[in-house]
Design a protein around this motif. Sequence first.
Motif, PDB file in Angstrom:
ATOM      1  N   THR A 195       0.796  -1.226   0.000  1.00 42.83           N
ATOM      2  CA  THR A 195       0.000   0.000   0.000  1.00 42.83           C
ATOM      3  C   THR A 195       0.832   1.281   0.000  1.00 42.83           C
ATOM      4  OG1 THR A 195      -0.094  -0.102   2.427  1.00 42.83           O
ATOM      5  CG2 THR A 195      -1.943  -1.086   1.191  1.00 42.83           C
ATOM      6  N   SER A 198       1.962   5.058  -2.562  1.00 39.02           N
ATOM      7  CA  SER A 198       0.812   4.808  -3.428  1.00 39.02           C
ATOM      8  C   SER A 198       1.172   4.797  -4.907  1.00 39.02           C
ATOM      9  CB  SER A 198      -0.273   5.858  -3.170  1.00 39.02           C
ATOM     10  OG  SER A 198       0.231   7.173  -3.359  1.00 39.02           O
ATOM     11  N   ALA A 221      -5.916  -3.476  -2.533  1.00 38.43           N
ATOM     12  CA  ALA A 221      -5.533  -2.079  -2.365  1.00 38.43           C
ATOM     13  C   ALA A 221      -6.227  -1.233  -3.423  1.00 38.43           C
ATOM     14  CB  ALA A 221      -4.017  -1.922  -2.480  1.00 38.43           C
ATOM     15  N   HIS A 229      -0.680   6.830   0.666  1.00 39.19           N
ATOM     16  CA  HIS A 229      -1.035   5.438   0.951  1.00 39.19           C
ATOM     17  C   HIS A 229      -2.193   5.018   0.056  1.00 39.19           C
ATOM     18  CE1 HIS A 229       0.935   4.669   5.023  1.00 39.19           C
ATOM     19  NE2 HIS A 229       1.133   5.972   4.847  1.00 39.19           N
ATOM     20  N   LEU A 232      -7.042   0.086   1.883  1.00 35.54           N
ATOM     21  CA  LEU A 232      -7.129  -1.371   1.939  1.00 35.54           C
ATOM     22  C   LEU A 232      -8.593  -1.756   2.143  1.00 35.54           C
ATOM     23  CD1 LEU A 232      -5.096  -3.728   1.836  1.00 35.54           C
ATOM     24  CD2 LEU A 232      -5.058  -3.695   4.330  1.00 35.54           C
TER      25      LEU A 232
END
Length: 245
Positions: A195, A198, A221, A229, A232
């Motif tokens: 994750t 990004s 993800a 990030h 999730l």
Amino acid sequence: MLSANIQAGSSTRRYSDYATRSWSHVLPAGKRNALDAIATLAGTHDIVGLQEADPGSWRSGFTNQTHYLAERGGFEYWTHQPNRRVGAVASSANGLLSRLEPIEVTNHALPGRIGGRGVLLSRFGEGNEGLVVAVAHLSLGAQSRHSQLSFIAELLADHPNAVLMGDFNCTSDRPEMSALYRGTSLQPPSCAVHTFPSWRPQKAIDHILVTSNLKAAGMKALPAAFSDHLALSTELHVPDAALRR
């Protein structure tokens, strides 16, 4: 379920942006579009845990971002836990958005060398068998994370139907994570989902951990606007008894 470090709606698309776009961490410009995109993603889930949501400071245009996302995503229930404030310029919070009404919400400060971290705990069913959802953002240092994970383990030790999600700042196989696995029935994830960062995910440091009574399927993800990030997402199968009131 969804867990997302939203970086207060700021945009980071490469490492150099931490320097060249540092203004986005203290100014409100451009964040509304990012929040709308995050709300669209969040709205496809039933329970959402947020990290680095600004509860209302200069950088968010004095908007409580958790509340904003709840309204835009169509969530009837929301709560937040402000953790760290830098004057009136910036502030950070854990947040929860839910289509289910929690019967209890509690906030706990986490131990650590530097203060300003916390865990947000929500209960959705009566007694120890009820579903408990915890949202946390752990420290960068391993020693502080060990103390924080030990603290969380005590909170969740007696709950067989529990979820812990958030930005752990470490992978699930780090030595400090053993305190959590020993002290609760939370299970390591069946696979590592990268994750961070990004734009080129190489580290699995965001997690949705569930106890052995529960089943998480389809962990994946997803982009959370332009946060550093990825979010999730997972489908959670919960026993009916865990939601009984």
